[in-house]
Design a protein around this motif. Structure first.
Motif, PDB file in Angstrom:
ATOM      1  N   UNK A   1       6.975  -0.896   2.224  1.00  0.00           N
ATOM      2  CA  UNK A   1       8.353  -1.387   2.451  1.00  0.00           C
ATOM      3  C   UNK A   1       9.271  -0.656   3.249  1.00  0.00           C
ATOM      4  N   UNK A   2      10.194  -1.478   3.970  1.00  0.00           N
ATOM      5  CA  UNK A   2      10.975  -0.584   5.007  1.00  0.00           C
ATOM      6  C   UNK A   2      12.469  -0.842   4.428  1.00  0.00           C
ATOM      7  N   UNK A   3      13.269   0.149   4.182  1.00  0.00           N
ATOM      8  CA  UNK A   3      14.752  -0.074   3.792  1.00  0.00           C
ATOM      9  C   UNK A   3      15.490   0.119   5.087  1.00  0.00           C
ATOM     10  N   UNK A   4      16.345  -0.694   5.641  1.00  0.00           N
ATOM     11  CA  UNK A   4      17.195  -0.661   6.629  1.00  0.00           C
ATOM     12  C   UNK A   4      18.602  -0.284   6.009  1.00  0.00           C
ATOM     13  N   UNK A   5      19.101   0.698   5.835  1.00  0.00           N
ATOM     14  CA  UNK A   5      20.485   1.204   5.342  1.00  0.00           C
ATOM     15  C   UNK A   5      21.443   1.330   6.265  1.00  0.00           C
ATOM     16  N   UNK A   6      22.120   0.222   6.922  1.00  0.00           N
ATOM     17  CA  UNK A   6      22.927  -0.049   7.991  1.00  0.00           C
ATOM     18  C   UNK A   6      22.497   0.848   9.362  1.00  0.00           C
TER      19      UNK A   6
ATOM     20  N   UNK B   1      19.292  -4.116   4.764  1.00  0.00           N
ATOM     21  CA  UNK B   1      18.278  -5.077   3.651  1.00  0.00           C
ATOM     22  C   UNK B   1      16.791  -4.590   3.720  1.00  0.00           C
ATOM     23  N   UNK B   2      16.055  -4.826   2.840  1.00  0.00           N
ATOM     24  CA  UNK B   2      14.744  -4.409   2.806  1.00  0.00           C
ATOM     25  C   UNK B   2      13.462  -5.532   3.247  1.00  0.00           C
ATOM     26  N   UNK B   3      12.419  -5.074   3.974  1.00  0.00           N
ATOM     27  CA  UNK B   3      11.371  -5.817   4.337  1.00  0.00           C
ATOM     28  C   UNK B   3      10.149  -5.409   3.415  1.00  0.00           C
ATOM     29  N   UNK B   4       9.344  -6.117   3.162  1.00  0.00           N
ATOM     30  CA  UNK B   4       8.212  -5.599   2.354  1.00  0.00           C
ATOM     31  C   UNK B   4       6.865  -6.189   3.245  1.00  0.00           C
ATOM     32  N   UNK B   5       5.712  -5.589   2.753  1.00  0.00           N
ATOM     33  CA  UNK B   5       4.524  -5.790   3.346  1.00  0.00           C
ATOM     34  C   UNK B   5       4.482  -5.471   4.696  1.00  0.00           C
ATOM     35  N   UNK B   6       4.935  -4.343   5.159  1.00  0.00           N
ATOM     36  CA  UNK B   6       5.138  -4.064   6.544  1.00  0.00           C
ATOM     37  C   UNK B   6       3.716  -3.347   6.891  1.00  0.00           C
ATOM     38  N   UNK B   7       2.943  -3.918   7.708  1.00  0.00           N
ATOM     39  CA  UNK B   7       1.496  -3.254   8.026  1.00  0.00           C
ATOM     40  C   UNK B   7       1.668  -2.147   8.888  1.00  0.00           C
ATOM     41  N   UNK B   8       1.250  -1.018   8.659  1.00  0.00           N
ATOM     42  CA  UNK B   8       1.221   0.146   9.683  1.00  0.00           C
ATOM     43  C   UNK B   8       2.498   0.807   9.932  1.00  0.00           C
ATOM     44  N   UNK B   9       3.676   0.528   9.132  1.00  0.00           N
ATOM     45  CA  UNK B   9       4.960   0.771   9.309  1.00  0.00           C
ATOM     46  C   UNK B   9       4.789   2.548   9.768  1.00  0.00           C
ATOM     47  N   UNK B  10       4.279   3.376   8.979  1.00  0.00           N
ATOM     48  CA  UNK B  10       4.659   4.625   9.185  1.00  0.00           C
ATOM     49  C   UNK B  10       3.915   5.262  10.499  1.00  0.00           C
TER      50      UNK B  10
ATOM     51  N   UNK C   1      15.757   3.438  -6.853  1.00  0.00           N
ATOM     52  CA  UNK C   1      16.925   2.660  -7.003  1.00  0.00           C
ATOM     53  C   UNK C   1      17.065   1.300  -6.038  1.00  0.00           C
ATOM     54  N   UNK C   2      16.964   1.670  -4.898  1.00  0.00           N
ATOM     55  CA  UNK C   2      17.280   0.504  -3.921  1.00  0.00           C
ATOM     56  C   UNK C   2      16.104  -0.402  -3.752  1.00  0.00           C
ATOM     57  N   UNK C   3      14.949  -0.141  -4.227  1.00  0.00           N
ATOM     58  CA  UNK C   3      13.813  -0.995  -4.309  1.00  0.00           C
ATOM     59  C   UNK C   3      13.936  -1.468  -5.365  1.00  0.00           C
TER      60      UNK C   3
END
Lengths: 508, 508, 508, 508
Positions: free
Chosen positions: C250-255, C181-190, D401-403
């Motif tokens: 945005x952080x995408x968690x793909x399995x 799933x995807x999380x949005x508005x993640x501060x400082x993620x990188x 696409x995933x976004x």
């Protein structure tokens, strides 16, 4: 009629009135009601002053006769603007002129009776016009019996355990109807000639008995009026409201018979709702002017107080700033009344409605900002309003002289004159009259929430969304969009095509 | 003393009091003053309740004795916080507890007398402490005579044509001083044991005769008290202020002799200004709590009114929203009182001052937002406050029953109970008492402009500017910068080094 | 670690990061992310400064070790107050310190894992504590992955057509779980070491797969980070945000596989909701301090601008007034943070929660008033912010000299210095960074509506209503009253019995 | 001319322009200026649309020719109202139409040149009219060079160390004048045909050299234009301002010769001040409409965002409430523009001035409330504005696409469409363009303090004070009263005698 004749005309009626628990023998002579009578009297007197003739009188189109503007049916933007000016003029003299309610109801009824006739084949419009011409001719005043007692707010009229919570038709007879129930917050009820019963809400068909509108003489059999005193009669400290005030009453209709020629709606629930709304729009427009007149009094009194305190707004920036805030509020909401006049909409019945969006915004602004007006008036007037002993001390031989010696401000203004202005401000912003003005400003003509809903209902949101969609190079969304149910009327507030009706109306 | 004993103790004094032009024979028995006496009584009674002992009593450090918190000298942040809580507790019972003024003056005097002694070699501090211990011992209440009549605001005390516009020393004698002049807005004057005369402004050396502070028994020769009634005694509609209220009086000092052991300042103009400011800071801090207690009453009454109207804040979003706005205002300014306690500053005299910035912001917020509180209370309570006939109608056999039948809301709440809450709200927000609360909230303890100047004077602006300069990689500007005269004290509000004094004080 | 070591430590990770469509080879060296790394770096550096040690470090009770306060579990009111001060200190240096999110999440998890264990017999608390001790030991930073993409807002997580709109457990394995799933508005993620996945809303049992909380290394297989740049890197006009800023991604968690020792909740929907709320309360409390630090920058820059314009707040009342308004707002909401600390509530898990009412009021005040802060900063700074040509002109040989000659204000302040302050203010209040601060202040940590509901949910309305009922001499209403579902907790804000826990906590 | 012809016409000029430090070869082709040229282009195009003809064109009375309303001299209230509508129409298309400045200056000059002629026997009025007819004939646009660089704000123009801080006459020659100095904040300077130099403040006789007004071709010898880019050209995220924007420039006059027929004031300090004020009144009136057009865009975009998020204002009361607040602000200040039109005052020169009180109140309301408009737009649009990755990610094959799959809201609205609206709102309320709109709304046409002083200067306070004195049965105070210097003009806002000029003007 002038004010004296109006007062005398009340002797021709014998209403059943209680003021603060006591039966009133003669309304015209009752001291507790005198400030209310004085207030309405200004509407009569000013119509005789040549310098006010343009504002205070008008030519009724349906009769061709010159009538008091407070009973006039508006036909043009200029009419709306002159009514606005007239109400402000009256209210800065009397605090609350009261009689503009006649205007608001007459215009709402003019529209709603026509609409009912078209839908139901009735002849309410002609009946009402006939009645209105009589009122204009005899220069009468009627009070509006609108707000029902309401009972359980989670239930509709037809569902109430006690049907009397709403005024309703208890019997239909060949010669008329019988009504019963109680109306609350009836302004000026004891000292008018007639009571105009009107519905106060939207209804469903099951509520048909409650969709009733009719005129009742103030002393009709079965009518009881339970009133508060008007203003602060007889109080030495009441520099303004000992002279001018208003009564608010509950009116009990205990099986009152009304002949058909005085019945203007009887069962038409859809049009009853329309009547409520169209009355409310006219009334909110009038309220704007009324409170602007009140604002004039605060601005004027604030200026006198500053002067008596020996301060100079040119040099004391925070004093000037406070006065400008007060002016900004008053003229800011008054401007909404002007805009509502300019963008008034012709009704199919032939009269003109002030624009609903501007009328409701103006009313909403005054309703919430009356409190700020009090705050600003207190800020400029300083602490004297609380420091000052009561008026009884003015005549206390043991203290009056020594207090007078020290309670002056600027040497060239006597301390008595300074005290007088302070009491005037106290009367308008501190006394229980001031509190009542606040609550009536807030809830009179509908609660703030009602205003907000009406703004939303009337605003052309869809049209604005369409502008943005075009800028985004999108095809316009289909009709079913949820953003607003308002059909995309091209309103004059920033429209692509100027509404042809708008200014030609003003230009007549 | 408890409330009854306090009231009886007033019989031991024979002050010369006029209320609304009439001489008062016995203060303790005067109905027009009873609500004021009741209000102060709560301060006495609550100190005897075990559940309130932590808040309502404290150990006076200079004597080691347990005293009523309203007479206590604060030593820690916790003291400030407990005083804040105590005042809120008292005022949500009594509207205005009045006696916290004793606390505010005592703490200001504790500081100012020490400062004067250090500068002038006087012994005011010991004198005052001796006096205070007596007050604590005998559990007395004194009223603060601070605001002078002032006269022409463009002139200093020493320049007035009529010197009596400010209380001053008219004669210095070996055994004491003689004072004369008039003080205004003296809260509770008729029903206290003592009057504390204090200066109300900054002064220059020429004003030395006006830099006077001393304690005078309420019935000292030459004292005349000209008072308004307290609250709304005897009015049936006054659900709250028939019981609790406050008197505000003018006090005339007509050559009153004061022996030296009751004189705490006599000519030290610099320290007189300091006394005014330090008193004001304590007082504004107390005001925050007082009006939060008033807010509690509005919140509680609003909730009851909503309930009686049959509405549910969970479902009616705009009602919930309005209640949240009211809560936001009340707890928002109360939070400033809490912060002022936490960041209290130790005074060289040994007591603690609430932080001036937070105290003034809190007072400023309540002063301007009391009007919004009224507006919000009116919004949630709906129109019943104006729709309801006066209490006299409750006993009118001809109308009471039929009105009661329709003026209910929710079926399980009797209409009388609904009416009672409406009148409670009317009393607090519509009556002249409500108006007085507004003005006193706005101007009491200084005008909004005074608060703003005090915030500016105390805020470490230069320190904030220095942060930005460092971020811009600039050398810091020199000391002579104009942005603020405030020496760069490293205040705890966002400071680089946490102020060591701050929390250890709280932690004692 | 200090800031340099923190930056170097990022080289040990190889996250898959895109910034504005481009893959990032090395986070530590990426110019577009540098301001974000600098911002977090301040949290590391300040912990090494002796003068900040009291605020910036704390003794973790469960380990006995001294840790960075941004990773600390609070135990006392003093802890809450010191965290508040620390965040303000950091944010007035860096604009947004970002790392306080670690604190907010750690404290929320500390409470929620204990609650889940008690209810479900799990061992999340020990797992989390073990994980936290590792984070503290190695001085790591994690980002909070909370806000889900959400999809159709009218449907719950378990009802979405596309389950990936919310991060969820896609597989349970013996050694751990798999999330997607995807999380949005993640501060400082990188530029953090770890990602903390947390639920963002209340849930029903059907949403169990979505009730997941776990820690994932930033470069775990299957994680993709799609980030905006941090601040305004490389822009000459960006006097502040070229140096400090924050990335939102945005952080995408793909399995992504997560072993059990990093899983802190997996299916406990009730406690997931509690985690969201308790995190939010800590976070809103921190936000108050963060924006107060931002306010410090505006106040300081405003003062410098006034000075450079040659104006004097003592003489120009409207300038002083505007500065006081700015101070009033900043210290007004900061005071709510202080009060929330003082009235913090002990959680059964052993830590302390800031008071929910004060925290939410403070956050609501800053959220809505950040716009007023911009307005006030613009008002005091005058028109130079728009009059000034861009920085490229500073080096245009054909125009620079003649512009510099006329764009000065006060003669003793060079025009370049005046321009620098104007650009600093432009950066903070006009640039797109300024706009982002506004929106994040408004919606970050929940929308204003969410705050209002939380205030209502936590306020002891019933207790206030009871006070009024007692004053009306009524029996108290029964428990079933609708006014509030809040059990009548005797909160310290105006309570009858002072909460024993309140100040002793502060005093530890 | 239509927009294309206007753009081509710019090729006939060769101004010396720098944009962000780079010389511009061809203004008409410069991408960084294109949005500004597009913005002015709308004023040309709309005049050719039949549906806008009533608003966009007018018959110039002095020539009898039909001209673009943006160059028209107003003669009636209807003219003022149509200008107001026209500017709103243009600005809701282009954000800022810019060309209304021509109107504002032309009307101010029309009045001031006549006044100067009457006082000094000059022939400025004829000169200006001749010039204006040429501008109308050739459909030109000029930019207003008003705000001087100003230098030390504590000194008058004639006292500055560097005279170039204000544009002034450096030499008087038989055939004309030579001017030098720098003007700041010149809207649209690079892409107009002419520059209109105007004075920006009140002056004393010693400032005579600075009392200069004249027209200069944009490419006159000695003119250098230092400009910012217009809008956000070329930025993918700039949904609106990549297309429409405005440049603001500094203009350096380095001994520019101006022949007498282009000089409209040269040394008349008194009339220079009048010109500043009368221009400002017209301009503030126009600003009201401009920002109402901007408001239309926010309202429309807010509605689309709500829809894309799947929310329904009918059901979600707080969303509806927020939209109503936005509408209330926009229509509230627009109403002041309408009222200023209705109460416009005939100038002796023959044109009409919008009422100064209403114009200044409207401008003051928009200046301070533009920030609230941003807040409300952010509130209704929710967090997507910050959650959304930048537009570069739209084309990132690894993430797009995933976004897209998870960032949709309502299923029947594609996520790309939702993103587009979010970026539109971001562009208008978050980007640096949004920040610029704020500052220009606040300070453009004068600071809030300037507006307040103008309101105070023009308000008939004395007349309101007289009403109160009459009510207090007092003799009126003498003329020397300090409360207001305003002669008791009987203004139409609540006057005793309706101003004859007011409505007949509207009715022409």
């Amino acid at each position: 009629m002038d004010a004296a004749q109006y007062r005398d005309s009340l002797r021709g009626y014998a209403p059943r009135v209680f003021v603060e628990g006591q039966a009133v023998a003669c309304v015209a002579d009752e001291p507790l009601l005198a400030p209310g009578i004085n207030g309405i009297g200004v509407c009569y007197d000013f119509a005789h002053r040549p310098e006010h003739a343009v504002l205070m009188t008008a030519r009724q189109g349906t009769s061709g006769k010159t009538v008091n503007r407070m009973t006039h049916i508006d036909e043009t933007s200029t009419d709306l603007l002159y009514k606005l000016e007239a109400v402000r003029l009256l209210c800065r003299e009397s605090g609350c002129a009261q009689r503009y309610l006649v205007h608001d109801a007459a215009n709402g009824l003019f529209q709603a009776t026509r609409r009912a006739d078209l839908e139901h084949g009735t002849d309410y419009h002609a009946r009402f016009l006939n009645y209105l011409h009589g009122v204009q001719e005899r220069d009468l005043t009627f009070a509006i019996c609108m707000t029902d007692a309401k009972g359980d707010r989670s239930k509709r009229p037809g569902q109430q355990a006690n049907a009397d919570c709403y005024v309703h038709i208890s019997e239909r007879r060949p010669d008329g109807i019988v009504i019963r129930g109680t109306k609350a917050i009836v302004t000026g009820a004891p000292y008018v000639h007639e009571l105009m019963v009107m519905p106060c809400r939207t209804m469903v068909p099951e509520d048909a008995a409650f969709a009733v509108c009719c005129a009742v003489p103030v002393d009709a059999e079965g009518v009881t009026i339970v009133s508060r005193r008007a203003g602060r009669p007889g109080e030495a400290a009441a520099k303004f409201s000992a002279k001018y005030g208003q009564s608010v009453a509950a009116v009990i209709f205990d099986d009152v018979f009304v002949p058909w020629d005085r019945v203007f709606m009887a069962g038409e629930t859809e049009e009853a709702g329309f009547l409520t709304t169209s009355y409310a729009t006219h009334h909110r427009h009038s309220c704007i002017a009324a409170r602007a007149g009140f604002g004039d009094l605060l601005i004027g009194a604030g200026a006198l107080m500053i002067e008596a305190n020996g301060l100079d707004p040119e040099r004391h920036g925070h004093i000037r700033d406070t006065m400008v805030d007060l002016i900004k509020i008053v003229e800011g909401f008054f401007a909404c009344g002007v805009a509502a006049s300019v963008y008034g909409a012709k009704d199919p019945s032939g009269n003109i409605m002030p624009d609903a969006v501007f009328s409701n915004i103006g009313k909403l602004l005054l309703a919430t900002q009356i409190y700020d007006m009090h705050r600003l008036a207190h800020t400029v007037s300083g602490g004297l309003v609380v420091a000052l002993p009561g008026p009884d001390e003015d005549h206390n031989p043991e203290t009056a002289a020594s207090l007078a010696a020290v309670l002056g401000g600027r040497p060239d203004i006597p301390s008595s004159q300074r005290a007088e202005v302070a009491r005037f401000i106290e009367d308008l912003t501190v006394s229980n009259q001031a509190g009542w003005y606040s609550v009536i400003s807030l809830h009179g003509g509908g609660s703030p929430e009602a205003m907000k809903r009406e703004i939303w209902r009337n605003y052309p949101v869809a049209e604005k969304a369409a502008v943005v969609e075009r800028l985004l190079d999108r095809g316009l969304l289909d009709e079913g969009r949820r953003v607003s149910k308002q059909p995309g009327r091209c309103c004059a507030t920033g429209c692509d095509v100027p509404e042809p009706a708008a200014l030609p109306v003003a230009a007549e």
